[in-house]
Design a protein around this motif. Structure first.
Motif, PDB file in Angstrom:
ATOM      1  N   THR A  28       0.860  -1.185   0.000  1.00 54.48           N
ATOM      2  CA  THR A  28       0.000   0.000   0.000  1.00 54.48           C
ATOM      3  C   THR A  28       0.891   1.227   0.000  1.00 54.48           C
ATOM      4  O   THR A  28       1.920   1.239   0.678  1.00 54.48           O
ATOM      5  N   ASP A  29       0.526   2.237  -0.763  1.00 53.55           N
ATOM      6  CA  ASP A  29       1.318   3.464  -0.766  1.00 53.55           C
ATOM      7  C   ASP A  29       0.447   4.639  -0.334  1.00 53.55           C
ATOM      8  O   ASP A  29      -0.693   4.770  -0.769  1.00 53.55           O
ATOM      9  N   PHE A  30       1.006   5.450   0.547  1.00 52.13           N
ATOM     10  CA  PHE A  30       0.275   6.623   1.027  1.00 52.13           C
ATOM     11  C   PHE A  30       0.740   7.882   0.294  1.00 52.13           C
ATOM     12  O   PHE A  30       1.603   7.827  -0.601  1.00 52.13           O
ATOM     13  N   PHE A  33      11.879   9.564  -9.710  1.00 48.78           N
ATOM     14  CA  PHE A  33      11.973   8.820  -8.453  1.00 48.78           C
ATOM     15  C   PHE A  33      10.960   9.414  -7.480  1.00 48.78           C
ATOM     16  O   PHE A  33      10.491  10.540  -7.668  1.00 48.78           O
ATOM     17  N   GLU A  34      10.623   8.655  -6.434  1.00 46.32           N
ATOM     18  CA  GLU A  34       9.917   9.224  -5.289  1.00 46.32           C
ATOM     19  C   GLU A  34      10.690   8.814  -4.047  1.00 46.32           C
ATOM     20  O   GLU A  34      10.889   7.628  -3.785  1.00 46.32           O
ATOM     21  N   LEU A  35      11.147   9.809  -3.292  1.00 42.18           N
ATOM     22  CA  LEU A  35      11.876   9.568  -2.054  1.00 42.18           C
ATOM     23  C   LEU A  35      10.866   9.176  -0.978  1.00 42.18           C
ATOM     24  O   LEU A  35      10.063  10.003  -0.556  1.00 42.18           O
ATOM     25  N   GLU A  36      10.910   7.901  -0.595  1.00 42.95           N
ATOM     26  CA  GLU A  36       9.960   7.421   0.409  1.00 42.95           C
ATOM     27  C   GLU A  36      10.683   6.533   1.412  1.00 42.95           C
ATOM     28  O   GLU A  36      11.807   6.082   1.181  1.00 42.95           O
ATOM     29  N   MET A  37       9.993   6.242   2.508  1.00 35.46           N
ATOM     30  CA  MET A  37      10.368   5.135   3.367  1.00 35.46           C
ATOM     31  C   MET A  37       9.162   4.199   3.388  1.00 35.46           C
ATOM     32  O   MET A  37       8.044   4.626   3.085  1.00 35.46           O
ATOM     33  N   ASN A  77      12.283   3.695  -3.072  1.00 32.00           N
ATOM     34  CA  ASN A  77      12.172   4.550  -4.252  1.00 32.00           C
ATOM     35  C   ASN A  77      10.989   4.063  -5.078  1.00 32.00           C
ATOM     36  O   ASN A  77      11.061   3.032  -5.735  1.00 32.00           O
ATOM     37  N   ASP A  78       9.919   4.809  -5.003  1.00 30.11           N
ATOM     38  CA  ASP A  78       8.684   4.413  -5.691  1.00 30.11           C
ATOM     39  C   ASP A  78       8.666   5.051  -7.087  1.00 30.11           C
ATOM     40  O   ASP A  78       8.071   6.103  -7.300  1.00 30.11           O
ATOM     41  N   TRP A  79       9.337   4.378  -8.019  1.00 29.82           N
ATOM     42  CA  TRP A  79       9.498   4.900  -9.386  1.00 29.82           C
ATOM     43  C   TRP A  79       8.149   5.272 -10.006  1.00 29.82           C
ATOM     44  O   TRP A  79       7.169   4.559  -9.811  1.00 29.82           O
ATOM     45  N   GLY A 104       1.555   3.814 -14.452  1.00 29.04           N
ATOM     46  CA  GLY A 104       2.586   4.843 -14.266  1.00 29.04           C
ATOM     47  C   GLY A 104       3.369   4.619 -12.979  1.00 29.04           C
ATOM     48  O   GLY A 104       4.368   5.287 -12.720  1.00 29.04           O
ATOM     49  N   LYS A 105       2.889   3.672 -12.152  1.00 31.29           N
ATOM     50  CA  LYS A 105       3.480   3.451 -10.832  1.00 31.29           C
ATOM     51  C   LYS A 105       3.998   2.035 -10.624  1.00 31.29           C
ATOM     52  O   LYS A 105       4.921   1.820  -9.857  1.00 31.29           O
ATOM     53  N   ASN A 106       3.366   1.040 -11.265  1.00 30.17           N
ATOM     54  CA  ASN A 106       3.643  -0.331 -10.834  1.00 30.17           C
ATOM     55  C   ASN A 106       4.722  -1.035 -11.649  1.00 30.17           C
ATOM     56  O   ASN A 106       4.834  -2.251 -11.607  1.00 30.17           O
ATOM     57  N   GLY A 113       4.687   7.423   1.032  1.00 31.25           N
ATOM     58  CA  GLY A 113       4.431   8.497   0.073  1.00 31.25           C
ATOM     59  C   GLY A 113       5.660   9.382   0.010  1.00 31.25           C
ATOM     60  O   GLY A 113       6.526   9.347   0.908  1.00 31.25           O
ATOM     61  N   THR A 114       5.772  10.130  -1.063  1.00 34.11           N
ATOM     62  CA  THR A 114       6.927  10.994  -1.290  1.00 34.11           C
ATOM     63  C   THR A 114       7.125  11.949  -0.123  1.00 34.11           C
ATOM     64  O   THR A 114       6.173  12.592   0.318  1.00 34.11           O
ATOM     65  N   ILE A 115       8.363  12.024   0.380  1.00 37.41           N
ATOM     66  CA  ILE A 115       8.647  12.839   1.564  1.00 37.41           C
ATOM     67  C   ILE A 115       9.323  14.140   1.144  1.00 37.41           C
ATOM     68  O   ILE A 115      10.532  14.190   0.941  1.00 37.41           O
TER      69      ILE A 115
HETATM   70 CA    CA Z   1       4.539   6.878  -4.137  1.00 35.39          CA
END
Ligand code: CA
Length: 424
Positions: free
Chosen positions: A134-136, A207-211, A241-243, A261-263, A357-359
């Motif tokens: 799951t992504d927030f 990229f998306e900077l996430e934890m 990194n949620d490309w 676009g996400k998976n 989610g992107t931080i």
């Molecule tokens: Ca994301």
């Protein structure tokens, strides 16, 4: 069970560089392939990997109720399902065994040979079989930036955003560990000024900077997790990194949200740092106005001070750090996310992964995606080699790093490195 593995005064008989992310106070968990082609669950101190299956076989976990093969597995799921009591007992025992004053393993050359590996002798694997991902969308700065770009400043945040942690169900099949290259995705997109879509390689890979945090079994179908219990179901955290392919995403996302676009790929750091190890780095969360509904109200410090950065490394060039952010900027914390996720009775299982989610931080230098850093392509980012980026180019490496630090100890996550290869 006391969590004495965190004792900041403890030193190890294994060499640890002063700036290492992995002092004896960290004791993360991962899965690796040894030089003998055996897959095992392990930990790490400094640049030494520890084979926990071998350690268990040799009797070093005596007194802790563990099944025989618990560490001789290619995922951490069963160990994670054993609950916090077991994680804590094992971390405590590892801390004890590698304490500079403990000679038990230190003086046993034969056992050391079976248990210890240099990091360059092993190959890190994906540490868990991820059941659900799951992504927030939990950074207010990120949601505001993206909303401003697409809907204007006055409608930046949707009406629900300040009342619940917005999220979506992602796909776990494309989650990969560090050092696995990915392909530029192809898909449908709408070019500016045209009426119909075109098909081709994405021109806006980001990229998306996430934890992300990994859970243990928490509830059965129909039950909810109360917020004051939520953290006890969190095993640990990784860099994530949620490309994203922004052009594919923009054309497809209405009305059901993110899809192709996400998976196509998300990359995670291979060592899972336990929530226990992060205890010394708790900080207050951002103030939430309006006050959330009672089931999302929490007591105490539920955010963590984790420094984060992203670097881009073009082929045959030095890397350039393009952003520095911090996990503490998250508006909705992990306890709120997990509680909200299960409030309708949705079961949370061992090995589930929940992305933050992107931080993005408050300043333009702390934004967590190229979409924001280069502001939809209007402000290109200059790299050290003189080239410019608005999104990620073919053969660029994207590197995420993260660590916590106080006067006594530094607990880090290492890095997650991913190379973007040209489209097939
Ligand atoms: Ca994301």
């Amino acid at each position: 069970m006391p969590n004495f593995a965190n004792n900041p005064d403890r030193a190890s008989w294994l060499h640890v560089d002063p700036h290492s992310d992995f002092p004896i106070q960290n004791i993360p968990f991962g899965v690796f392939l040894t030089r003998d082609h055996i897959t095992t669950i392990g930990s790490r101190i400094g640049d030494t990997a520890i084979d926990l299956a071998a350690l268990h076989q040799l009797g070093y976990f005596k007194g802790i109720p563990l099944t025989d093969g618990i560490f001789l597995q290619d995922t951490l799921n069963d160990f994670i399902a054993d609950s916090r009591k077991t994680w804590r007992a094992v971390r405590n025992r590892i801390a004890e065994l590698f304490d500079v004053n403990n000679n038990l393993l230190k003086s046993n050359e034969k056992d050391k040979k079976a248990v210890l590996f240099n990091m360059d002798e092993i190959e890190m694997q994906l540490p868990i079989q991820i059941g659900d991902y799951t992504d927030f969308y939990a950074s207010k700065e990120h949601a505001t930036n993206v909303g401003t770009m697409f809907r204007g400043k006055d409608n930046a945040l949707m009406p629900n955003w300040l009342h619940l942690p917005v999220g979506y169900h992602g796909r776990s099949s494309s989650i990969i560990p560090s050092n696995i290259p990915i392909r530029r995705p192809k898909g449908q997109m709408l070019a500016a000024g045209t009426e119909g879509p075109v098909f081709g390689p994405s021109k806006a890979v980001d990229f998306e900077l996430e934890m992300a945090f990994i859970t243990t079994d928490a509830n059965v179908l129909g039950d909810s997790i109360p917020i004051d219990e939520a953290e006890s179901y969190i095993f640990g955290l990784v860099l994530f990194n949620d490309w994203s392919a922004r052009d594919i995403q923009r054309w497809e996302y209405v009305p059901l949200g993110p899809f192709l676009g996400k998976n196509f790929a998300s990359s995670m750091s291979p060592w899972i740092v336990t929530l226990d190890a992060l205890e010394p780095f708790r900080v207050a969360s951002p103030k939430q106005i309006p006050e959330p509904l009672p089931y999302l109200q929490f007591k105490g410090n539920k955010s963590f001070d984790i420094n984060l950065e992203v670097a881009i490394q073009a082929e045959n060039s030095e890397e350039t750090v393009v952003t520095r952010s911090n996990f503490k900027y998250m508006y909705w914390n992990m306890a709120q996310q997990l509680t909200h996720h299960s409030v309708n009775g949705c079961p949370i299982n061992a090995g589930d992964m929940l992305g933050s989610g992107t931080i993005s931080g408050p300043t333009p230098e702390s934004y967590g995606s190229m979409l924001e850093l280069a502001w939809k392509g209007e402000k290109p980012i200059k790299l050290n080699n003189g080239s410019e980026r608005v999104y990620i180019c073919d053969n660029d490496c994207v590197i995420l790093r993260g660590y916590c630090e106080n006067k006594a100890v530094r607990i880090g996550f290492g890095e997650v490195v991913t190379k973007l290869l040209p489209a097939h």
